[in-house]
Design an enzyme around this catalytic site. Structure first.
Site, PDB file in Angstrom:
ATOM      1  N   ASP A 163      55.567  48.834 -55.554  1.00 32.01           N
ATOM      2  CA  ASP A 163      55.309  49.928 -56.491  1.00 32.01           C
ATOM      3  C   ASP A 163      53.800  50.080 -56.740  1.00 32.01           C
ATOM      4  OD1 ASP A 163      56.808  51.658 -58.479  1.00 32.01           O
ATOM      5  OD2 ASP A 163      55.554  50.559 -59.892  1.00 32.01           O
TER       6      ASP A 163
ATOM      7  N   HIS B 126      63.226  58.820 -56.152  1.00 34.23           N
ATOM      8  CA  HIS B 126      63.679  58.859 -57.542  1.00 34.23           C
ATOM      9  C   HIS B 126      62.629  59.456 -58.489  1.00 34.23           C
ATOM     10  CE1 HIS B 126      61.145  55.422 -57.076  1.00 34.23           C
ATOM     11  NE2 HIS B 126      61.051  55.314 -58.389  1.00 34.23           N
ATOM     12  N   ASP B 127      61.470  59.809 -57.986  1.00 30.77           N
ATOM     13  CA  ASP B 127      60.419  60.387 -58.832  1.00 30.77           C
ATOM     14  C   ASP B 127      60.210  61.877 -58.564  1.00 30.77           C
ATOM     15  OD1 ASP B 127      59.776  57.912 -59.990  1.00 30.77           O
ATOM     16  OD2 ASP B 127      58.375  57.426 -58.378  1.00 30.77           O
TER      17      ASP B 127
ATOM     18  N   GLU C  71      53.684  51.815 -52.037  1.00 30.09           N
ATOM     19  CA  GLU C  71      53.618  53.138 -52.664  1.00 30.09           C
ATOM     20  C   GLU C  71      52.179  53.353 -53.125  1.00 30.09           C
ATOM     21  OE1 GLU C  71      55.407  55.764 -56.345  1.00 30.09           O
ATOM     22  OE2 GLU C  71      54.802  53.701 -56.624  1.00 30.09           O
TER      23      GLU C  71
ATOM     24  N   ASP D  45      62.429  46.316 -54.458  1.00 25.46           N
ATOM     25  CA  ASP D  45      61.305  47.022 -55.049  1.00 25.46           C
ATOM     26  C   ASP D  45      60.508  46.011 -55.880  1.00 25.46           C
ATOM     27  OD1 ASP D  45      59.753  49.124 -56.189  1.00 25.46           O
ATOM     28  OD2 ASP D  45      61.490  50.453 -56.064  1.00 25.46           O
TER      29      ASP D  45
HETATM   30  C1  GLC Z   1      56.250  54.230 -59.375  1.00 28.08           C
HETATM   31  C2  GLC Z   1      57.751  54.355 -59.481  1.00 28.08           C
HETATM   32  C3  GLC Z   1      58.074  55.110 -60.745  1.00 28.08           C
HETATM   33  C4  GLC Z   1      57.556  54.327 -61.920  1.00 28.08           C
HETATM   34  C5  GLC Z   1      56.067  53.997 -61.759  1.00 28.08           C
HETATM   35  C6  GLC Z   1      55.661  52.902 -62.689  1.00 28.08           C
HETATM   36  O1  GLC Z   1      55.615  55.451 -59.197  1.00 28.08           O
HETATM   37  O2  GLC Z   1      58.271  54.938 -58.329  1.00 28.08           O
HETATM   38  O3  GLC Z   1      59.439  55.372 -60.872  1.00 28.08           O
HETATM   39  O4  GLC Z   1      57.741  55.032 -63.103  1.00 28.08           O
HETATM   40  O5  GLC Z   1      55.749  53.538 -60.469  1.00 28.08           O
HETATM   41  O6  GLC Z   1      56.207  51.676 -62.280  1.00 28.08           O
END
Ligand code: GLC
Ligand code: CA
Length: 540
Positions: free
Chosen positions: A190, A316-317, A242, A95
């Site tokens: 990310d 995980h979110d 993402e 990641d």
């Molecule tokens: C992404 C991650 C999340 C994190 C955010 C800031 O959305 O998946 O868990 O809090 O980015 O890095």
């Protein structure tokens, strides 16, 4: 194997398996469970951040990109993990959190101490804009006592990096080369569609300011530079971005092969269909018509323009999809399989979030004290400030919190569910005695259903390569689609409701073969009845 044929499994390291009994999962724990993942049949393992970090946002606040957080183990543990995974035919995806660094990172510390070179690594302004941080409050904070402000789109300890500075880009590309040299074969980037900020930052009252800093044209240029400078040279490397608050048009640009940006993107629109007025901290039953429309739009357009989706229900979110889309009190098992089919047979690369393969549920916490996630704690305070009672605010946090999916994996029915021998860093789920890996492997059928879906992807090229078209777009209960590849077709029907429904099976499929079904095989007849949460895939 192309990234289209792979299935990727996400691990949240803190909650996978604890081997040194400190209550936190670790790299040795992941290594120990590789045979389990092999048995499932996945190809690649995505690890949420394992780097040095103060853990304000569980590792998404990185303080050193090329060192392992002692919480998880050592670099030797990581090297061993890569080797052991490779021996079993699996690869590792890391990641990469490149939009921001922890304010404990030495770059930010040197900037604060006055070094101009490092001040140029961040986004500093004399006047803040009106943008709202994704974790609540204004997105700007005072930069020491300089009178300036630094941008933090997330927590105040996550300072946004200035990608316009070539030195910043080179630092980050060096990080990628470091991990590539170690044999890492995948990167999940990310919130990578937020890295390209405009030169002049403008106020934007719409949507908390998101349109002003999301998917800016320069964002694509930065990703192209990153591709050229690092992973682009190795066709085996898998990349997924993402994408926060994005559009299908942009995701086509990010993933169309001739653009040389990324292999695929995650988008979240389908996981906002239970947000009232688009707001997360609300409670609403999911809007099925909207869910279907989103799947059909993304499926058809990505298919027509050669884009590629990362397919997922959980990460995980997100609270567990089972709790959001299925009547779990009555149909947990059938519903888990239906959700799995809906994405594994779809056009894109499927992701499994740890625990999904055994049908894990949200933990059913009893009080606010059990929550640790920074976003959840902020949201709770904001709900109280809005005038909600403690009980109302708690109920909302309970259905929406990211901690729902972050609880330890339920390995067995032991005291700490086989995750650890001591109290874990985050409370266990209430269902651990009934739902756990040991029991699932013995008498369950969800795990074996996932095994079969993964196998089918390797055996039937139409699953990885076929086009996408909507089927029965207006049906109030069925999400259906047809995949086509040369002479072959695959029809996938998913009943999203606990009631039966009857559809007309198109003639071409009457002579088909059922590839997978979550009820005893049906006869293929013109008037086909689908049982509660039934899914059936018909191939011809
Ligand atoms: C992404 C991650 C999340 C994190 C955010 C800031 O959305 O998946 O868990 O809090 O980015 O890095
Ligand atoms: Ca540990």
């Amino acid at each position: 194997m192309s990234f289209k044929e792979k299935v990727i499994y996400q691990i949240y390291p803190k909650s996978f398996l604890d081997t040194n009994q400190d209550g936190v999962g670790d790299l040795a724990g992941i290594k120990q469970k590789l045979p389990y993942l092999k048995r499932l049949g996945i190809d690649m393992i995505w690890l949420s951040p394992i780097y040095v970090s103060p853990q304000r946002d569980n590792g998404y606040d990185v303080a050193d990109y090329t060192a392992i957080n002692p919480l998880f183990g050592t670099m030797d543990d990581f090297d061993e993990l890569i080797t052991a995974a490779k021996e079993l035919g699996m690869e590792i995806m890391l990641d990469m959190v490149f939009n921001h660094v922890s304010t404990e990172h030495e770059w930010f510390q040197k900037a604060l101490a006055g070094e101009q070179k490092y001040q140029d690594y961040f986004i500093l302004r004399n006047e803040p804009t009106d943008w709202v941080s994704k974790f609540g409050g204004n997105a700007w904070a005072p930069f020491g006592d300089s009178g300036k402000y630094y941008l933090h789109l997330f927590d105040v300890t996550q300072a946004d990096l200035n990608w316009r500075n070539p030195a910043v880009r080179e630092e980050l590309f060096k990080v990628l080369r470091f991990w590539l040299a170690k044999g890492v074969k995948g990167f999940r980037f990310d919130v990578i569609n937020l890295i390209g900020k405009d030169e002049i930052l403008a106020d934007c009252a719409e949507n908390d300011g998101k349109p002003a800093y999301t998917d800016r044209p320069i964002n694509h240029e930065f990703i192209q530079m990153m591709n050229k400078a690092t992973y682009g040279a190795d066709p085996e490397v898998v990349t997924v971005g993402e994408m926060s608050f994005t559009t299908v048009e942009n995701c086509i640009l990010y993933t169309r092969p001739d653009r040389e940006e990324l292999d695929m993107t995650f988008n979240f629109h389908h996981l906002k269909v239970d947000y009232e007025d688009g707001k997360k901290w609300t409670q609403m039953p999911f809007d099925f018509a909207k869910l279907k429309e989103l799947f059909h739009t993304w499926g058809t357009q990505m298919s027509a323009e050669q884009g590629w989706n990362a397919l997922f229900w959980n990460n995980h979110d997100q609270p567990r999809a089972l709790n959001r889309f299925v009547d779990v009190d009555n149909y947990r098992v059938a519903g888990a399989k239906m959700l799995a089919s809906a994405i594994h047979l779809n056009r894109g690369t499927p992701y499994i979030y740890m625990g999904e393969e055994i049908g894990m549920l949200d933990p059913d916490f009893e009080s606010m004290e059990q929550y640790v996630d920074v976003e959840s704690l902020n949201a709770y305070q904001a709900l109280l400030a809005e005038g909600k009672t403690e009980q109302e605010a708690f109920e909302i946090v309970k259905t929406k919190s990211r901690d729902n999916s972050r609880i330890p994996i339920q390995w067995d029915s032991g005291e700490f569910s086989g995750f650890s021998k001591v109290t874990p860093w985050l409370s266990l789920g209430k269902s651990a005695k009934e739902i756990n890996v040991a029991k699932e492997l013995q008498e369950g059928s969800i795990f074996s259903y996932y095994q079969k879906l993964i196998r089918l992807r390797k055996e039937y090229p139409i699953i990885a390569q076929g086009s996408y078209e909507a089927f029965l777009a207006e049906d109030p209960q069925i999400y259906g689609y047809i995949r086509r590849l040369e002479e072959q077709s695959l029809l996938v029907l998913n009943n999203f409701y606990p009631q039966e429904t009857t559809i007309e099976l198109p003639e071409e499929f009457l002579t088909g073969e059922i590839l997978i079904n979550n009820y005893p095989n049906e006869k293929l007849i013109e008037k086909l009845t689908l049982k509660p949460y039934q899914t059936v895939a018909i191939y011809r």
